[in-house]
Design a protein around this motif. Structure first.
Motif, PDB file in Angstrom:
ATOM      1  N   UNK A  85       5.215  -5.210  13.103  1.00 32.65           N
ATOM      2  CA  UNK A  85       3.943  -5.779  12.650  1.00 32.65           C
ATOM      3  C   UNK A  85       2.726  -5.327  13.459  1.00 32.65           C
ATOM      4  N   UNK A  86       2.913  -4.542  14.511  1.00 30.57           N
ATOM      5  CA  UNK A  86       1.737  -4.120  15.276  1.00 30.57           C
ATOM      6  C   UNK A  86       0.855  -3.170  14.475  1.00 30.57           C
ATOM      7  N   UNK A  87       1.430  -2.409  13.534  1.00 28.83           N
ATOM      8  CA  UNK A  87       0.612  -1.574  12.651  1.00 28.83           C
ATOM      9  C   UNK A  87       0.522  -2.254  11.285  1.00 28.83           C
ATOM     10  N   UNK A  88      -0.569  -3.018  11.069  1.00 28.33           N
ATOM     11  CA  UNK A  88      -0.677  -3.830   9.858  1.00 28.33           C
ATOM     12  C   UNK A  88      -0.694  -2.979   8.592  1.00 28.33           C
ATOM     13  N   UNK A  89      -1.138  -1.717   8.708  1.00 27.52           N
ATOM     14  CA  UNK A  89      -1.243  -0.890   7.505  1.00 27.52           C
ATOM     15  C   UNK A  89       0.139  -0.513   6.965  1.00 27.52           C
ATOM     16  N   UNK A  90       1.156  -0.570   7.833  1.00 25.74           N
ATOM     17  CA  UNK A  90       2.520  -0.234   7.411  1.00 25.74           C
ATOM     18  C   UNK A  90       3.366  -1.479   7.157  1.00 25.74           C
ATOM     19  N   UNK A 143       0.881  -1.164   0.000  1.00 26.16           N
ATOM     20  CA  UNK A 143       0.000   0.000   0.000  1.00 26.16           C
ATOM     21  C   UNK A 143       0.928   1.225   0.000  1.00 26.16           C
ATOM     22  N   UNK A 144       0.425   2.419  -0.328  1.00 27.48           N
ATOM     23  CA  UNK A 144       1.306   3.594  -0.314  1.00 27.48           C
ATOM     24  C   UNK A 144       2.034   3.774   1.027  1.00 27.48           C
ATOM     25  N   UNK A 145       1.319   3.533   2.133  1.00 27.20           N
ATOM     26  CA  UNK A 145       1.936   3.724   3.453  1.00 27.20           C
ATOM     27  C   UNK A 145       3.026   2.684   3.718  1.00 27.20           C
ATOM     28  N   UNK A 146       2.734   1.425   3.369  1.00 27.04           N
ATOM     29  CA  UNK A 146       3.738   0.387   3.633  1.00 27.04           C
ATOM     30  C   UNK A 146       4.930   0.541   2.685  1.00 27.04           C
ATOM     31  N   UNK A 147       4.676   1.024   1.463  1.00 21.87           N
ATOM     32  CA  UNK A 147       5.782   1.295   0.532  1.00 21.87           C
ATOM     33  C   UNK A 147       6.714   2.366   1.084  1.00 21.87           C
TER      34      UNK A 147
END
Ligand SMILES: [Zn+2]
Length: 306
Positions: free
Chosen positions: A57-62, A33-37
């Motif tokens: 890994x606690x913030x799955x969106x990143x 995703x843009x955030x994880x990229x």
């Protein structure tokens, strides 16, 4: 006529609820995703060794997976851990910013999908290496069944394996059970760097993967063997957090000894695993440590102490 209307309404309602279900479905978890990229960068560790960051890994969106090691050798690039499924192209794009050489080798520190997930996205000519127990663990995963089997390690080792020489050299070691029963520690001797995989992922209790042979009771002894081998090392690439030192790894062994001793005491006093997990607090003694992952680890240690 009346029946036709009723059927029509039923079909419309069905279509509506299907549309609603499709709308509520979260996006497929594979791929960036843009955030994880944005959270995934290639950083120079030393000379010809780089790290492609993962994230906590606690913030799955990143979350992209564990930290990836990239050793640029004279003959090609060795990649240590391939993050989650769907990240192969991003790894190649990041590597391309530091070298034109092709990826020749993948090493997986252990079986988990956030370290092996993109094995399948590399060409079949790339050699994949892991500890023999990790290969066996990977064979149990759905991702490596059928067509996915091309992402399995072709080369395995038992205690130690050396690749290359001089600044192209890395040594793979198996020091015993901990996070799983197949965790590889890598030393890049001329660079004085060690890569720990998830045996040292963060400053919190480790994930003890019982189903894949992990052990809390044996954990500290395994870490101490790694510390003993790391005499010449000054920098650690760890599983899911920034670069660390050998002193911090030594502290982690002590932390795990304390954890197991606390669980032993609680169990001897007849305390339940749940109450033990709630009462044990090592965060005062160990600065910068969290205890978010403590309950799960305490439960595994509790079950292991017979
Ligand atoms: Zn893991």
């Amino acid at each position: 006529m009346r029946r036709a209307i009723v059927v029509g309404i039923l079909i419309a309602a069905g279509a509506l609820s299907m549309a609603a279900a499709a709308y509520q479905q979260p996006p497929a978890p594979s791929g960036p995703t843009p955030a994880s990229l944005a959270a995934t960068k290639i950083e120079k560790v030393k000379d010809n060794l780089y790290m492609i960051t993962g994230s906590d890994p606690t913030d799955r969106s990143l979350f992209a997976g564990g930290n990836t090691g990239v050793l640029v050798t004279d003959t090609g690039v060795i990649v240590v851990d391939t993050k989650l499924a769907g990240w192969g192209q991003v790894l190649l794009d990041r590597i391309k910013t530091v070298t034109d050489k092709p990826v020749t080798t993948i090493i997986n520190t252990h079986t988990h999908g956030d370290h092996t997930g993109s094995n399948n996205m590399f060409p079949a000519t790339v050699e994949i290496i892991a500890h023999e127990n990790t290969k066996a663990n990977m064979e149990k995963m759905d991702a490596f069944k059928g067509d996915g089997a091309k992402g399995l390690p072709k080369k395995t080792y038992k205690d130690k394996m050396t690749l290359g020489s001089g600044k192209n050299r890395l040594d793979l070691y198996y020091f015993g059970r901990g996070h799983t029963n197949g965790d590889t520690w890598i030393i890049y001797p001329s660079l004085r760097v060690m890569q720990t995989g998830d045996m040292f992922a963060w400053k919190d209790a480790p994930l003890l993967d019982k189903a894949n042979g992990g052990s809390g009771v044996e954990y500290a002894a395994t870490v101490r063997k790694a510390v003993a081998a790391a005499g010449n090392v000054d920098t650690l690439i760890v599983g899911h957090s920034p670069l660390r030192t050998v002193a911090e790894l030594k502290e982690y062994a002590q932390y795990m000894d304390d954890m197991v001793n606390e669980v032993k005491k609680a169990k001897a006093a007849g305390t339940s695993a749940k109450d033990a997990a709630a009462s044990i607090d090592l965060t005062t003694k160990y600065k910068g440590y969290k205890k978010e992952r403590q309950p799960a680890a305490v439960q595994v240690i509790y079950d292991e102490l017979k």
